[in-house]
Design a protein around this motif. Structure first.
Motif, PDB file in Angstrom:
ATOM      1  N   ARG A  64      -2.458  10.593   0.312  1.00 59.08           N
ATOM      2  CA  ARG A  64      -1.535  11.374   1.141  1.00 59.08           C
ATOM      3  C   ARG A  64      -2.218  11.901   2.396  1.00 59.08           C
ATOM      4  N   ALA A  65      -3.499  12.179   2.310  1.00 59.88           N
ATOM      5  CA  ALA A  65      -4.228  12.748   3.450  1.00 59.88           C
ATOM      6  C   ALA A  65      -4.175  11.830   4.668  1.00 59.88           C
ATOM      7  N   ASP A  66      -4.215  10.503   4.443  1.00 59.89           N
ATOM      8  CA  ASP A  66      -4.143   9.557   5.567  1.00 59.89           C
ATOM      9  C   ASP A  66      -3.776   8.177   5.020  1.00 59.89           C
ATOM     10  N   PRO A  67      -2.474   7.918   4.793  1.00 57.11           N
ATOM     11  CA  PRO A  67      -2.055   6.634   4.213  1.00 57.11           C
ATOM     12  C   PRO A  67      -2.505   5.428   5.030  1.00 57.11           C
ATOM     13  N   SER A  68      -2.440   5.515   6.342  1.00 52.17           N
ATOM     14  CA  SER A  68      -2.808   4.374   7.189  1.00 52.17           C
ATOM     15  C   SER A  68      -4.279   4.023   7.039  1.00 52.17           C
ATOM     16  N   ALA A  69      -5.138   5.050   7.027  1.00 51.44           N
ATOM     17  CA  ALA A  69      -6.568   4.796   6.867  1.00 51.44           C
ATOM     18  C   ALA A  69      -6.878   4.234   5.491  1.00 51.44           C
ATOM     19  N   TYR A  70      -6.107   4.648   4.483  1.00 53.08           N
ATOM     20  CA  TYR A  70      -6.370   4.207   3.118  1.00 53.08           C
ATOM     21  C   TYR A  70      -6.122   2.714   2.946  1.00 53.08           C
ATOM     22  N   ILE A  71      -5.029   2.206   3.524  1.00 54.08           N
ATOM     23  CA  ILE A  71      -4.698   0.792   3.294  1.00 54.08           C
ATOM     24  C   ILE A  71      -5.406  -0.141   4.267  1.00 54.08           C
ATOM     25  N   ALA A  72      -5.941   0.386   5.341  1.00 51.88           N
ATOM     26  CA  ALA A  72      -6.566  -0.463   6.357  1.00 51.88           C
ATOM     27  C   ALA A  72      -7.830  -1.123   5.808  1.00 51.88           C
ATOM     28  N   GLY A  73      -7.904  -2.440   5.957  1.00 50.92           N
ATOM     29  CA  GLY A  73      -9.111  -3.167   5.590  1.00 50.92           C
ATOM     30  C   GLY A  73      -9.337  -3.363   4.111  1.00 50.92           C
ATOM     31  N   ARG A  74      -8.379  -3.003   3.243  1.00 51.74           N
ATOM     32  CA  ARG A  74      -8.563  -3.173   1.797  1.00 51.74           C
ATOM     33  C   ARG A  74      -8.376  -4.638   1.419  1.00 51.74           C
ATOM     34  N   THR A  75      -9.040  -5.035   0.337  1.00 56.85           N
ATOM     35  CA  THR A  75      -8.909  -6.405  -0.162  1.00 56.85           C
ATOM     36  C   THR A  75      -7.473  -6.661  -0.586  1.00 56.85           C
ATOM     37  N   GLU A  76      -6.934  -7.793  -0.200  1.00 62.60           N
ATOM     38  CA  GLU A  76      -5.526  -8.096  -0.466  1.00 62.60           C
ATOM     39  C   GLU A  76      -5.366  -9.058  -1.647  1.00 62.60           C
ATOM     40  N   PRO A  77      -4.193  -8.945  -2.334  1.00 66.50           N
ATOM     41  CA  PRO A  77      -3.116  -8.013  -2.030  1.00 66.50           C
ATOM     42  C   PRO A  77      -3.477  -6.579  -2.418  1.00 66.50           C
ATOM     43  N   VAL A  78      -3.072  -5.646  -1.577  1.00 65.60           N
ATOM     44  CA  VAL A  78      -3.280  -4.232  -1.872  1.00 65.60           C
ATOM     45  C   VAL A  78      -2.285  -3.848  -2.971  1.00 65.60           C
ATOM     46  N   CYS A  79      -2.803  -3.422  -4.125  1.00 61.91           N
ATOM     47  CA  CYS A  79      -1.968  -3.147  -5.306  1.00 61.91           C
ATOM     48  C   CYS A  79      -1.838  -1.639  -5.505  1.00 61.91           C
ATOM     49  N   ILE A  80      -0.616  -1.134  -5.446  1.00 58.49           N
ATOM     50  CA  ILE A  80      -0.368   0.308  -5.535  1.00 58.49           C
ATOM     51  C   ILE A  80       0.683   0.576  -6.605  1.00 58.49           C
ATOM     52  N   ASP A  81       0.341   1.428  -7.558  1.00 62.73           N
ATOM     53  CA  ASP A  81       1.211   1.744  -8.689  1.00 62.73           C
ATOM     54  C   ASP A  81       1.977   3.038  -8.419  1.00 62.73           C
ATOM     55  N   GLU A  82       3.294   3.021  -8.703  1.00 66.25           N
ATOM     56  CA  GLU A  82       4.198   4.182  -8.582  1.00 66.25           C
ATOM     57  C   GLU A  82       4.255   4.716  -7.149  1.00 66.25           C
ATOM     58  N   PHE A  83       4.619   3.837  -6.223  1.00 68.54           N
ATOM     59  CA  PHE A  83       4.653   4.184  -4.798  1.00 68.54           C
ATOM     60  C   PHE A  83       5.663   5.278  -4.479  1.00 68.54           C
ATOM     61  N   GLN A  84       6.682   5.489  -5.344  1.00 68.94           N
ATOM     62  CA  GLN A  84       7.750   6.434  -5.008  1.00 68.94           C
ATOM     63  C   GLN A  84       7.244   7.868  -4.881  1.00 68.94           C
ATOM     64  N   HIS A  85       6.035   8.146  -5.407  1.00 68.24           N
ATOM     65  CA  HIS A  85       5.471   9.485  -5.258  1.00 68.24           C
ATOM     66  C   HIS A  85       5.034   9.769  -3.826  1.00 68.24           C
TER      67      HIS A  85
END
Length: 421
Positions: A64-85
């Motif tokens: 939550r602190a910085d969603p854009s920075a968190y997903i940038a450059g991560r190994t793909e596919p980026v896997c995220i559980d329970e995104f609705q939170h």
């Protein structure tokens, strides 16, 4: 007790891979604890990537602190559980896709219906493929890939050539009362399964619904859940439920939509094709899992043995929900792309499930809890056949008997076991 490690959606793993090759984002949605996370972790392992679990509060705060920075450059596919939170995360994904629109970049899971999150509906429209994850099918539990939908639409004559079923009425009852929720199936006994179902209802009402809207009358939601369980497999009449509960119909209509949004129930819309006959336009409502509905109704093996009229009537509706859900599950891996509905005329001719392919090819299923079939059980199916002509491929009366055979032109009596055998 079943082996928990065996309770995974094996049939869908290959489908997820196919969808990732066709879309930048794939979203797996379904009721809490249905097996989305297990499927997500299995897909992540095959690709050597980690899973971000937003059910973990520390992880949620970090992302939550910085969603854009968190997903940038991560190994793909980026896997995220329970995104609705964290719906804001979807804006970050959208911004990332605006600069790099490659397929197979993100794989998400969520316990809230995607279209019920306003920001989510706007953020990834046209960028995401949605896959609904159902409770485990009987074929998945047995290691068999079911093909009943394709058989009905493409090879209907095979329906009448099946060998006698080996499943007894007692075994059918066990499957219907157990349902397909992985944790429920792994429970050591009926009492443990019941505790799990109670906890699941509380978790859905107290957390998942709250992710969508702050509802003050949580007790009303829980009561409505029981009323919907009592009406599974029947026409959805919110005014009648409101009268029974002594609450405003408009409020309860809103609450029904909330329970749909967290996948506790689903509606089966009325058949829309013109048949020259007066048709009901009201949807049917089905619980997402026959075992969960049976628990809320208090239908047990002991009660079925007593064969009280009220219990047997409730069981009849559970049988319909079980069969309809088993077929809907197969759409996740069927070769034929289909839509589902139900048909009911004002003079009570009905078809519990109408299956329609994109080219208009149509089949129908009527479900009976008995072990024998009457000629009148085909009335609604005959209406479909006579009005649709060559577009109609098969009408099936599913029942708890053992024989499967051709009854008349494009009409078949089919043992329930043939759904997965």
């Amino acid at each position: 007790m079943r082996d928990p490690d065996a309770l995974i959606h094996r049939h869908l793993a290959s489908t997820v891979t196919e969808r990732l090759a066709e879309s930048p984002v794939v979203v797996l949605t379904g009721i809490r604890t249905v097996g989305k996370s297990t499927l997500l972790h299995a897909c992540a392992r095959t690709r050597g990537v980690a899973v971000t679990d937003l059910d973990d509060l520390a992880t949620l705060d970090h992302v939550r602190a910085d969603p854009s920075a968190y997903i940038a450059g991560r190994t793909e596919p980026v896997c995220i559980d329970e995104f609705q939170h964290l719906p804001d995360l979807l804006y970050a994904i959208k911004a990332e896709l605006n600069t790099d629109f490659r397929f197979g970049r993100f794989l998400l899971t969520g316990s809230t219906r995607y279209t019920m999150l306003p920001r989510a509906a706007q953020a990834l429209t046209g960028r995401a493929h949605i896959m609904n994850i159902w409770p485990l099918s009987q074929g998945e539990l047995l290691g068999r890939r079911e093909s009943f939908i394709d058989t009905m639409l493409l090879d209907a004559k095979a329906l009448g050539a099946a060998p006698d079923a080996g499943t007894t009425r007692e075994r059918y009852s066990e499957a219907i009362l157990a349902g397909g929720m992985p944790i429920g199936l792994a429970a050591a006994n009926d009492r443990a399964r019941g505790r799990y179902f109670d906890d699941l209802i509380d978790l859905i009402v107290l957390r998942d619904v709250m992710d969508i809207r702050r509802v003050r009358q949580r007790g009303v939601l829980q009561s409505l859940t029981r009323h919907l369980a009592a009406r599974t497999g029947q026409i959805l009449n919110v005014a009648d439920i409101a009268n029974s509960m002594g609450h405003d119909a408009r409020t309860l209509h809103d609450y029904v939509q909330l329970l749909e949004s967290v996948f506790l129930v689903h509606r089966l819309e009325a058949y829309g094709r013109t048949l020259g006959s007066r048709l009901s336009r009201s949807p049917k409502v089905h619980f997402v899992d026959s075992g969960l509905a049976a628990h809320l109704l208090g239908v047990t093996r002991r009660k079925l043995e007593l064969r009280k009229p009220t219990t047997m009537s409730e069981f009849g509706h559970l049988v319909e929900t079980f069969a309809v859900n088993e077929i809907l599950k197969q759409a996740g891996w069927a070769e034929t792309s289909v839509t589902f509905s139900h048909l009911r005329t004002h003079n009570q001719r009905e078809v519990d499930l109408v299956i329609e392919a994109r080219d208009g090819t149509t089949a129908g299923v009527e479900v009976k809890a008995a072990g024998t079939v009457k000629d009148s059980d085909f009335d609604g199916l005959r209406l479909l056949r006579d009005r649709l002509g060559d577009d109609f491929t098969a009408g099936v009366v599913l029942n708890l008997g053992r024989r499967s055979y051709r009854y008349e032109d494009r009409m078949y009596v089919v043992a329930m076991e043939r759904l997965w055998a």
